[in-house]
Design a protein around this motif. Structure first.
Motif, short mmCIF file in Angstrom:
data_model
loop_
_atom_site.label_atom_id
_atom_site.label_comp_id
_atom_site.label_asym_id
_atom_site.label_seq_id
_atom_site.Cartn_x
_atom_site.Cartn_y
_atom_site.Cartn_z
N MET A 21 0.64 -1.15 0.10
CA MET A 21 0.02 0.02 0.03
C MET A 21 0.97 1.07 -0.11
N GLU A 22 0.45 2.30 -0.84
CA GLU A 22 1.29 3.66 -0.93
C GLU A 22 0.21 4.79 -0.83
N VAL A 23 0.71 5.61 -0.12
CA VAL A 23 -0.15 7.06 -0.06
C VAL A 23 0.79 8.24 -0.15
N ILE A 24 0.28 9.27 -0.91
CA ILE A 24 1.36 10.51 -0.77
C ILE A 24 0.54 11.16 0.28
N LEU A 25 1.59 11.61 1.09
CA LEU A 25 1.08 12.85 2.14
C LEU A 25 2.18 14.08 2.12
N GLY A 26 1.58 15.21 1.78
CA GLY A 26 2.59 16.34 1.26
C GLY A 26 3.38 15.84 0.26
N GLN A 27 4.92 15.94 0.27
CA GLN A 27 5.78 15.50 -0.50
C GLN A 27 6.44 14.09 -0.27
N THR A 28 5.83 13.47 0.60
CA THR A 28 6.14 12.25 1.13
C THR A 28 5.48 10.95 0.58
N LYS A 29 6.13 10.04 0.10
CA LYS A 29 5.72 8.68 -0.15
C LYS A 29 5.66 7.88 1.14
N LEU A 30 4.41 7.29 1.54
CA LEU A 30 4.30 6.58 2.83
C LEU A 30 4.11 5.01 2.13
N VAL A 31 5.02 4.27 2.39
CA VAL A 31 4.58 2.83 1.93
C VAL A 31 4.62 1.73 3.02
N LEU A 32 3.70 0.95 2.85
CA LEU A 32 3.53 -0.18 3.67
C LEU A 32 3.84 -1.57 2.92
N MET A 33 4.81 -2.29 3.27
CA MET A 33 4.95 -3.57 2.40
C MET A 33 5.62 -4.55 3.64
N GLN A 34 5.51 -5.75 2.90
CA GLN A 34 6.14 -6.85 3.74
C GLN A 34 7.48 -7.21 3.13
N GLY A 35 8.38 -7.35 4.10
CA GLY A 35 9.95 -7.69 3.82
C GLY A 35 10.88 -7.80 4.96
N ASP A 36 12.01 -7.55 4.57
CA ASP A 36 13.04 -7.43 5.49
C ASP A 36 13.79 -6.18 5.55
N ILE A 37 14.01 -5.84 6.72
CA ILE A 37 14.28 -4.16 6.67
C ILE A 37 15.84 -4.24 6.29
N THR A 38 16.67 -5.13 6.54
CA THR A 38 18.15 -5.06 6.29
C THR A 38 18.37 -4.97 5.00
N VAL A 39 17.54 -5.28 4.08
CA VAL A 39 17.87 -5.03 2.65
C VAL A 39 17.34 -3.72 2.03
N GLN A 40 16.70 -2.83 2.90
CA GLN A 40 16.22 -1.72 2.20
C GLN A 40 17.24 -0.70 1.79
N ASP A 41 16.92 0.05 0.67
CA ASP A 41 17.81 1.20 0.30
C ASP A 41 17.35 2.51 0.67
N THR A 42 16.73 2.51 1.50
CA THR A 42 16.36 4.07 2.00
C THR A 42 17.96 4.46 2.78
N GLU A 43 17.72 5.88 2.82
CA GLU A 43 18.87 6.32 3.47
C GLU A 43 19.40 5.87 4.79
N ALA A 44 18.35 5.84 5.62
CA ALA A 44 18.45 5.07 7.09
C ALA A 44 17.42 4.16 7.23
N ILE A 45 17.44 3.12 7.97
CA ILE A 45 16.60 2.07 8.30
C ILE A 45 16.62 2.25 9.94
N VAL A 46 15.33 1.91 10.48
CA VAL A 46 15.34 1.98 12.05
C VAL A 46 15.51 0.66 12.56
#
Ligand code: AR6
Length: 184
Positions: free
Chosen positions: A1-26
């Motif tokens: 699922m994806e929604v746009i809020l202001g300038q931000t894309k908010l994405v909900l997805m199933q997966g493994d956080i260790t392989v994400q290519d965002t600038e930071a992971i929590v």
């Protein structure tokens, strides 16, 4: 699922956080920043010893990270340049301030990212594994806190991802976000 809020894309997805290519992971860390199982174990395994070394330094300098707060290290071998170590509350029935502490953990992670100019960030479902916070309740708090933050800071992030480990957890977050958006 994806929604746009202001300038931000908010994405909900199933997966493994260790392989994400965002600038930071929590990371779902503990107060001692000592590593552990779940997301924490996976991030330290994938990111290598540099992360634990920085965590040790933070522990020596500041005594760790209190529940509801977050600290930043580099990402070591991960694709993500940074790891934000957030400490969610341990569930103990719901009358010990757990809701507010969970919201704080999300808000302080977003605040720390913003202070460092980080534009994209992946979250796991904080506190819902070893810390036993009920998933539906945690999902509503996470979605409310992040959506409120994005309303207050509409130009700060390009993308916020929630990386949910299983289908039922993803569904809980999707339901929480849909409910919240229906009230807007
Ligand atoms: N990617 C995304 N989500 C994951 C992954 C992964 N690779 N692995 C597990 N999950 P937990 P907590 C999910 O226990 O409850 C640690 O020992 C998992 O299914 O990682 O905040 C720390 O050192 C669950 O939905 O974090 C702390 O001591 C969610 O991530 C303590 O556990 C969070 O589960 C923190 O407990």
């Amino acid at each position: 699922m994806e929604v746009i809020l202001g300038q931000t894309k908010l994405v909900l997805m199933q997966g493994d956080i260790t392989v994400q290519d965002t600038e930071a992971i929590v990371n779902a860390a503990n107060e001692g920043l000592r590593g552990g199982g779940g997301v924490d174990g996976a991030i330290h395994r994938a990111g290598g010893p540099a992360i634990a070394e920085e965590c040790r330094r933070i522990r020596e300098e500041r005594g760790g990270c209190p529940t509801g707060q977050a600290v930043l290290t580099s990402g070591g071998w991960l694709k993500a340049r940074y790891v934000i170590h957030a400490v969610g509350p341990i569930w103990s029935g719901g009358n010990k301030g757990e809701d507010n502490l969970l919201a704080s953990a999300y808000r302080n992670s977003l605040e720390l990212a913003r202070e460092h100019g980080i534009k994209s960030l992946s979250f796991p479902s904080l506190s819902t594994g070893a810390y036993r916070f009920p998933v539906d309740r945690a999902a509503r708090i996470a979605m409310r806190t992040v959506v409120e933050y994005l309303e207050q800071h509409p130009d700060t992030f390009t993308e916020i991802r929630f990386i949910l480990f299983s289908e039922p957890i993803l569904k809980a977050y999707e339901e929480a976000l849909n409910e919240l958006l229906a009230t807007k």
